[in-house]
Design a protein around this motif. Structure first.
Motif, mmCIF file in Angstrom:
data_model
loop_
_atom_site.group_PDB
_atom_site.id
_atom_site.type_symbol
_atom_site.label_atom_id
_atom_site.label_comp_id
_atom_site.label_asym_id
_atom_site.label_seq_id
_atom_site.Cartn_x
_atom_site.Cartn_y
_atom_site.Cartn_z
ATOM 1 N N LYS A 120 0.856 -1.183 0.000
ATOM 2 C CA LYS A 120 0.000 0.000 0.000
ATOM 3 C C LYS A 120 0.896 1.238 0.000
ATOM 4 O O LYS A 120 1.686 1.436 0.919
ATOM 5 C CB LYS A 120 -0.910 0.006 1.216
ATOM 6 N N LYS A 122 0.759 4.933 0.464
ATOM 7 C CA LYS A 122 -0.069 6.043 0.931
ATOM 8 C C LYS A 122 0.621 7.364 0.596
ATOM 9 O O LYS A 122 1.685 7.665 1.127
ATOM 10 C CB LYS A 122 -0.310 5.938 2.442
ATOM 11 N N GLU A 150 -1.163 -0.714 -4.301
ATOM 12 C CA GLU A 150 -2.402 0.021 -4.084
ATOM 13 C C GLU A 150 -2.055 1.449 -3.657
ATOM 14 O O GLU A 150 -1.527 1.677 -2.569
ATOM 15 C CB GLU A 150 -3.255 -0.655 -3.015
ATOM 16 N N ARG A 152 -3.082 5.021 -2.322
ATOM 17 C CA ARG A 152 -4.165 5.513 -1.490
ATOM 18 C C ARG A 152 -3.866 6.925 -0.984
ATOM 19 O O ARG A 152 -2.758 7.419 -1.110
ATOM 20 C CB ARG A 152 -4.372 4.583 -0.281
ATOM 21 N N LYS A 176 -6.857 4.937 -5.679
ATOM 22 C CA LYS A 176 -7.991 5.594 -5.053
ATOM 23 C C LYS A 176 -7.532 6.914 -4.438
ATOM 24 O O LYS A 176 -6.640 6.936 -3.589
ATOM 25 C CB LYS A 176 -8.601 4.696 -3.972
#
Length: 324
Positions: A120, A122, A150, A152, A176
Protein backbone atom coordinates in the motif's frame (compact mmCIF):
# COMPACT_ATOMS: atom_id res chain seq x y z
CA UNK A 1 16.44 20.17 45.80
CA UNK A 2 19.16 18.58 43.70
CA UNK A 3 17.35 15.24 43.82
CA UNK A 4 14.13 16.93 42.77
CA UNK A 5 15.80 18.67 39.83
CA UNK A 6 17.46 15.41 38.77
CA UNK A 7 14.10 13.65 38.86
CA UNK A 8 12.49 16.40 36.79
CA UNK A 9 15.26 16.27 34.18
CA UNK A 10 14.96 12.48 33.98
CA UNK A 11 11.19 12.76 33.58
CA UNK A 12 11.44 15.36 30.83
CA UNK A 13 14.12 13.34 29.07
CA UNK A 14 11.90 10.28 29.17
CA UNK A 15 8.93 12.22 27.82
CA UNK A 16 11.02 13.67 24.97
CA UNK A 17 12.34 10.20 24.09
CA UNK A 18 8.82 8.77 24.10
CA UNK A 19 7.61 11.58 21.85
CA UNK A 20 10.48 11.04 19.40
CA UNK A 21 10.12 7.28 19.20
CA UNK A 22 8.11 5.91 16.25
CA UNK A 23 4.71 4.40 16.93
CA UNK A 24 4.42 0.63 17.17
CA UNK A 25 4.85 -1.26 13.88
CA UNK A 26 6.38 1.84 12.29
CA UNK A 27 9.72 2.71 10.71
CA UNK A 28 10.48 6.37 10.04
CA UNK A 29 13.03 7.29 7.36
CA UNK A 30 14.11 10.93 7.01
CA UNK A 31 16.42 11.79 4.09
CA UNK A 32 18.81 14.70 4.40
CA UNK A 33 21.21 15.09 1.49
CA UNK A 34 23.78 12.27 1.56
CA UNK A 35 22.50 10.83 4.84
CA UNK A 36 19.28 9.35 6.16
CA UNK A 37 17.98 8.69 9.65
CA UNK A 38 16.17 5.39 10.14
CA UNK A 39 14.12 5.04 13.34
CA UNK A 40 12.57 1.65 14.08
CA UNK A 41 9.82 1.20 16.67
CA UNK A 42 10.95 -0.83 19.66
CA UNK A 43 8.38 -3.60 19.16
CA UNK A 44 9.68 -4.44 15.66
CA UNK A 45 13.41 -3.91 16.18
CA UNK A 46 13.99 -7.66 15.86
CA UNK A 47 12.15 -7.83 12.54
CA UNK A 48 13.68 -4.97 10.52
CA UNK A 49 17.40 -4.88 9.71
CA UNK A 50 18.93 -1.60 8.55
CA UNK A 51 21.78 -2.19 6.08
CA UNK A 52 22.27 1.45 5.08
CA UNK A 53 24.58 2.57 7.92
CA UNK A 54 23.37 6.17 7.77
CA UNK A 55 23.75 6.42 4.00
CA UNK A 56 21.07 8.11 1.90
CA UNK A 57 20.80 4.81 0.01
CA UNK A 58 18.53 3.17 2.57
CA UNK A 59 18.32 -0.63 2.49
CA UNK A 60 15.94 -2.40 4.88
CA UNK A 61 15.40 -6.14 5.21
CA UNK A 62 12.08 -7.19 6.69
CA UNK A 63 12.06 -10.56 8.45
CA UNK A 64 9.79 -13.28 7.08
CA UNK A 65 8.61 -14.07 10.61
CA UNK A 66 7.02 -10.63 10.96
CA UNK A 67 3.74 -12.03 9.60
CA UNK A 68 3.11 -14.37 12.52
CA UNK A 69 4.68 -12.07 15.08
CA UNK A 70 3.19 -8.60 14.70
CA UNK A 71 1.60 -8.19 11.26
CA UNK A 72 2.02 -5.32 8.83
CA UNK A 73 4.74 -2.67 9.15
CA UNK A 74 4.44 0.93 7.96
CA UNK A 75 7.46 2.76 6.51
CA UNK A 76 7.14 6.57 6.57
CA UNK A 77 9.42 8.40 4.12
CA UNK A 78 10.16 12.14 4.26
CA UNK A 79 12.95 14.61 3.59
CA UNK A 80 15.09 15.18 0.53
CA UNK A 81 18.10 13.70 -1.26
CA UNK A 82 19.59 14.19 -4.73
CA UNK A 83 21.48 10.91 -4.39
CA UNK A 84 19.42 8.44 -2.41
CA UNK A 85 17.00 5.54 -2.57
CA UNK A 86 14.59 3.49 -0.51
CA UNK A 87 15.03 -0.29 -0.87
CA UNK A 88 12.79 -2.71 1.00
CA UNK A 89 13.14 -6.47 0.88
CA UNK A 90 10.79 -8.97 2.50
CA UNK A 91 8.10 -11.60 2.00
CA UNK A 92 5.12 -9.92 3.68
CA UNK A 93 2.80 -7.04 2.80
CA UNK A 94 3.71 -3.52 3.92
CA UNK A 95 2.57 0.10 3.84
CA UNK A 96 4.89 2.77 2.45
CA UNK A 97 3.83 6.31 3.37
CA UNK A 98 5.15 9.19 1.28
CA UNK A 99 5.10 12.15 3.62
CA UNK A 100 6.74 15.05 1.80
CA UNK A 101 9.55 13.15 0.07
CA UNK A 102 11.89 14.37 -2.67
CA UNK A 103 14.17 11.57 -3.80
CA UNK A 104 16.46 11.13 -6.79
CA UNK A 105 18.61 8.05 -7.37
CA UNK A 106 21.15 8.59 -10.19
CA UNK A 107 21.95 4.86 -10.35
CA UNK A 108 18.55 3.14 -10.23
CA UNK A 109 15.02 3.24 -8.79
CA UNK A 110 14.17 5.92 -6.26
CA UNK A 111 11.81 3.50 -4.50
CA UNK A 112 12.48 -0.22 -4.94
CA UNK A 113 10.18 -2.59 -3.05
CA UNK A 114 11.05 -6.26 -3.39
CA UNK A 115 8.27 -7.62 -1.18
CA UNK A 116 6.21 -9.89 -3.43
CA UNK A 117 2.95 -9.12 -1.61
CA UNK A 118 0.45 -6.27 -1.40
CA UNK A 119 2.18 -2.92 -1.02
CA UNK A 120 0.00 0.00 0.00
CA UNK A 121 1.55 3.29 -1.13
CA UNK A 122 -0.07 6.04 0.93
CA UNK A 123 0.52 9.44 -0.65
CA UNK A 124 -0.30 11.35 2.52
CA UNK A 125 -2.94 14.05 2.22
CA UNK A 126 -1.57 17.56 1.90
CA UNK A 127 1.90 16.40 0.82
CA UNK A 128 3.77 16.68 -2.48
CA UNK A 129 6.26 13.90 -3.21
CA UNK A 130 8.75 13.75 -6.08
CA UNK A 131 10.70 10.76 -7.38
CA UNK A 132 13.26 10.47 -10.20
CA UNK A 133 15.73 7.78 -11.21
CA UNK A 134 18.87 7.03 -13.23
CA UNK A 135 19.79 4.42 -15.80
CA UNK A 136 19.71 0.84 -14.53
CA UNK A 137 18.63 -1.99 -16.84
CA UNK A 138 18.12 -4.37 -13.91
CA UNK A 139 14.91 -2.61 -12.89
CA UNK A 140 11.76 -1.55 -14.69
CA UNK A 141 10.65 1.60 -12.90
CA UNK A 142 11.58 4.70 -10.95
CA UNK A 143 9.01 3.39 -8.48
CA UNK A 144 9.49 -0.38 -8.80
CA UNK A 145 7.27 -2.83 -6.88
CA UNK A 146 7.63 -6.60 -7.05
CA UNK A 147 4.18 -7.27 -5.59
CA UNK A 148 0.79 -5.65 -6.18
CA UNK A 149 0.47 -1.93 -5.60
CA UNK A 150 -2.40 0.02 -4.08
CA UNK A 151 -2.11 3.83 -4.21
CA UNK A 152 -4.16 5.51 -1.49
CA UNK A 153 -4.82 8.87 0.24
CA UNK A 154 -5.15 12.39 -1.20
CA UNK A 155 -1.59 13.59 -1.66
CA UNK A 156 0.38 14.20 -4.86
CA UNK A 157 3.11 12.00 -6.32
CA UNK A 158 5.34 13.34 -9.12
CA UNK A 159 7.46 10.79 -10.98
CA UNK A 160 10.07 11.00 -13.74
CA UNK A 161 11.26 7.77 -15.37
CA UNK A 162 14.72 8.41 -16.80
CA UNK A 163 15.59 4.73 -17.24
CA UNK A 164 12.49 2.75 -18.29
CA UNK A 165 8.93 3.09 -16.97
CA UNK A 166 8.05 5.78 -14.44
CA UNK A 167 5.92 3.40 -12.32
CA UNK A 168 6.20 -0.39 -12.56
CA UNK A 169 4.29 -3.05 -10.65
CA UNK A 170 4.94 -6.75 -11.30
CA UNK A 171 1.34 -7.42 -10.30
CA UNK A 172 -1.85 -5.32 -10.32
CA UNK A 173 -2.24 -1.61 -9.60
CA UNK A 174 -5.22 -0.01 -7.85
CA UNK A 175 -5.67 3.75 -7.44
CA UNK A 176 -7.99 5.59 -5.05
CA UNK A 177 -7.93 9.36 -4.34
CA UNK A 178 -4.21 9.97 -4.98
CA UNK A 179 -2.90 12.27 -7.70
CA UNK A 180 -0.09 10.86 -9.84
CA UNK A 181 1.80 13.18 -12.20
CA UNK A 182 4.34 11.66 -14.60
CA UNK A 183 6.38 14.33 -16.33
CA UNK A 184 8.19 11.88 -18.62
CA UNK A 185 9.17 8.25 -19.04
CA UNK A 186 11.64 6.60 -21.41
CA UNK A 187 9.13 3.77 -21.95
CA UNK A 188 5.62 3.54 -20.44
CA UNK A 189 4.32 6.06 -17.95
CA UNK A 190 2.75 3.25 -15.92
CA UNK A 191 3.31 -0.44 -16.57
CA UNK A 192 1.72 -3.28 -14.60
CA UNK A 193 0.55 -6.87 -14.87
CA UNK A 194 -2.71 -8.68 -14.00
CA UNK A 195 -4.96 -5.57 -14.15
CA UNK A 196 -5.19 -1.82 -13.53
CA UNK A 197 -8.17 -0.49 -11.56
CA UNK A 198 -8.77 3.23 -11.14
CA UNK A 199 -11.47 3.74 -8.52
CA UNK A 200 -10.87 7.50 -8.24
CA UNK A 201 -8.03 10.01 -8.21
CA UNK A 202 -6.04 11.64 -11.00
CA UNK A 203 -3.40 10.33 -13.39
CA UNK A 204 -1.55 12.84 -15.58
CA UNK A 205 1.11 11.62 -17.98
CA UNK A 206 2.77 14.36 -20.00
CA UNK A 207 5.32 12.36 -22.02
CA UNK A 208 6.01 8.67 -22.61
CA UNK A 209 8.43 7.05 -25.04
CA UNK A 210 5.96 4.17 -25.52
CA UNK A 211 2.46 3.82 -24.02
CA UNK A 212 0.88 6.06 -21.42
CA UNK A 213 -0.38 3.05 -19.46
CA UNK A 214 0.25 -0.59 -20.40
CA UNK A 215 -1.37 -3.59 -18.70
CA UNK A 216 -0.06 -7.09 -19.38
CA UNK A 217 -1.19 -10.59 -18.50
CA UNK A 218 1.14 -12.15 -15.94
CA UNK A 219 2.43 -15.17 -17.87
CA UNK A 220 3.63 -16.88 -14.66
CA UNK A 221 0.09 -17.64 -13.46
CA UNK A 222 -3.19 -18.77 -15.02
CA UNK A 223 -5.13 -16.14 -16.96
CA UNK A 224 -8.68 -15.16 -16.00
CA UNK A 225 -11.43 -12.87 -17.16
CA UNK A 226 -12.84 -10.16 -14.91
CA UNK A 227 -13.44 -11.57 -11.43
CA UNK A 228 -15.70 -10.49 -8.58
CA UNK A 229 -14.05 -7.49 -6.86
CA UNK A 230 -11.00 -8.35 -9.03
CA UNK A 231 -10.07 -11.10 -6.59
CA UNK A 232 -7.21 -13.26 -7.97
CA UNK A 233 -7.68 -11.60 -11.36
CA UNK A 234 -5.11 -11.96 -14.12
CA UNK A 235 -6.89 -10.57 -17.16
CA UNK A 236 -4.51 -7.91 -18.43
CA UNK A 237 -7.47 -5.49 -18.31
CA UNK A 238 -7.84 -1.78 -17.55
CA UNK A 239 -10.79 -0.34 -15.60
CA UNK A 240 -11.72 3.27 -14.81
CA UNK A 241 -14.74 3.81 -12.56
CA UNK A 242 -14.14 7.50 -11.80
CA UNK A 243 -11.38 10.09 -11.55
CA UNK A 244 -9.44 11.93 -14.22
CA UNK A 245 -7.10 10.59 -16.88
CA UNK A 246 -4.93 13.17 -18.65
CA UNK A 247 -2.52 11.35 -20.97
CA UNK A 248 -0.59 13.08 -23.76
CA UNK A 249 2.76 13.06 -25.49
CA UNK A 250 2.93 9.26 -25.89
CA UNK A 251 4.62 7.50 -28.79
CA UNK A 252 2.48 4.36 -28.61
CA UNK A 253 -1.06 4.28 -27.23
CA UNK A 254 -2.68 6.25 -24.43
CA UNK A 255 -3.71 2.90 -22.92
CA UNK A 256 -2.71 -0.55 -24.11
CA UNK A 257 -4.09 -3.71 -22.50
CA UNK A 258 -3.77 -7.43 -23.15
CA UNK A 259 -7.35 -7.77 -21.90
CA UNK A 260 -10.22 -5.29 -22.20
CA UNK A 261 -10.43 -1.57 -21.52
CA UNK A 262 -13.53 -0.48 -19.60
CA UNK A 263 -14.55 3.13 -18.89
CA UNK A 264 -17.51 3.33 -16.47
CA UNK A 265 -17.06 6.95 -15.44
CA UNK A 266 -14.57 9.71 -14.88
CA UNK A 267 -12.99 11.87 -17.57
CA UNK A 268 -10.36 11.42 -20.26
CA UNK A 269 -8.59 13.79 -22.64
CA UNK A 270 -7.79 11.23 -25.38
CA UNK A 271 -10.01 9.52 -27.97
CA UNK A 272 -10.84 5.80 -27.78
CA UNK A 273 -8.95 5.35 -31.05
CA UNK A 274 -5.76 5.98 -29.07
CA UNK A 275 -6.28 2.81 -27.03
CA UNK A 276 -5.67 -0.85 -27.85
CA UNK A 277 -7.07 -3.97 -26.23
CA UNK A 278 -8.23 -7.51 -27.01
CA UNK A 279 -11.49 -6.30 -28.56
CA UNK A 280 -9.41 -5.61 -31.67
CA UNK A 281 -9.45 -9.36 -32.29
CA UNK A 282 -12.95 -9.47 -33.73
CA UNK A 283 -12.28 -6.62 -36.15
CA UNK A 284 -8.98 -8.09 -37.25
CA UNK A 285 -10.43 -11.57 -37.70
CA UNK A 286 -13.24 -10.20 -39.86
CA UNK A 287 -10.75 -8.37 -42.04
CA UNK A 288 -8.66 -11.46 -42.77
CA UNK A 289 -9.49 -13.79 -45.67
CA UNK A 290 -10.44 -17.39 -44.99
CA UNK A 291 -7.51 -19.72 -44.37
CA UNK A 292 -4.85 -20.30 -41.77
CA UNK A 293 -2.62 -17.64 -40.32
CA UNK A 294 -1.19 -15.92 -37.27
CA UNK A 295 -1.67 -12.18 -36.75
CA UNK A 296 -0.65 -9.59 -34.18
CA UNK A 297 -3.18 -7.16 -32.66
CA UNK A 298 -2.54 -4.71 -35.50
CA UNK A 299 -3.70 -7.31 -38.02
CA UNK A 300 -0.25 -7.98 -39.47
CA UNK A 301 0.57 -11.54 -40.46
CA UNK A 302 3.29 -13.03 -38.23
CA UNK A 303 5.57 -15.89 -39.23
CA UNK A 304 7.71 -15.96 -36.07
CA UNK A 305 5.43 -15.33 -33.07
CA UNK A 306 7.34 -14.29 -29.99
CA UNK A 307 6.08 -13.44 -26.49
CA UNK A 308 2.69 -11.71 -26.52
CA UNK A 309 -0.94 -12.05 -27.60
CA UNK A 310 -1.69 -13.26 -31.13
CA UNK A 311 -4.73 -14.11 -33.22
CA UNK A 312 -4.75 -17.53 -34.87
CA UNK A 313 -7.18 -18.14 -37.73
CA UNK A 314 -8.02 -21.46 -39.32
CA UNK A 315 -10.87 -21.28 -41.81
CA UNK A 316 -13.79 -19.63 -40.02
CA UNK A 317 -12.34 -20.28 -36.56
CA UNK A 318 -10.46 -17.51 -34.77
CA UNK A 319 -8.74 -17.87 -31.40
CA UNK A 320 -6.60 -15.67 -29.19
CA UNK A 321 -3.48 -17.16 -27.63
CA UNK A 322 -0.87 -15.84 -25.26
CA UNK A 323 2.62 -17.04 -26.18
CA UNK A 324 5.18 -17.08 -23.37
Amino acid sequence: MKKVLTAIVALLTGIAAAQAAPASNTVEIVFNGTTATVSVAANISNYVTDKSEGSSHVKLIQSASVNDAIGEISYILSGSSDDGEFYLEGTYKATVELNGLTLNNPSGPAVNIQNGKRIKVKVNEGTVNTLSDGKNDNYNGCLHVKGHTEFRSKGTLNVTGNSRHAIYSKEYIQLKNATINISSAVKDGIHCKEYFYMESGTVKIASAGDDGIQVEVDDEIATTGTTSDHEDENSGSFYQDAGKLDISGYAGKAIKADGIITFKGGSRNFPSTDTEDATAIAAIAAAQPAGSGCYDLQGRRVTDARKGIYIFKSGNTTTKRYIK
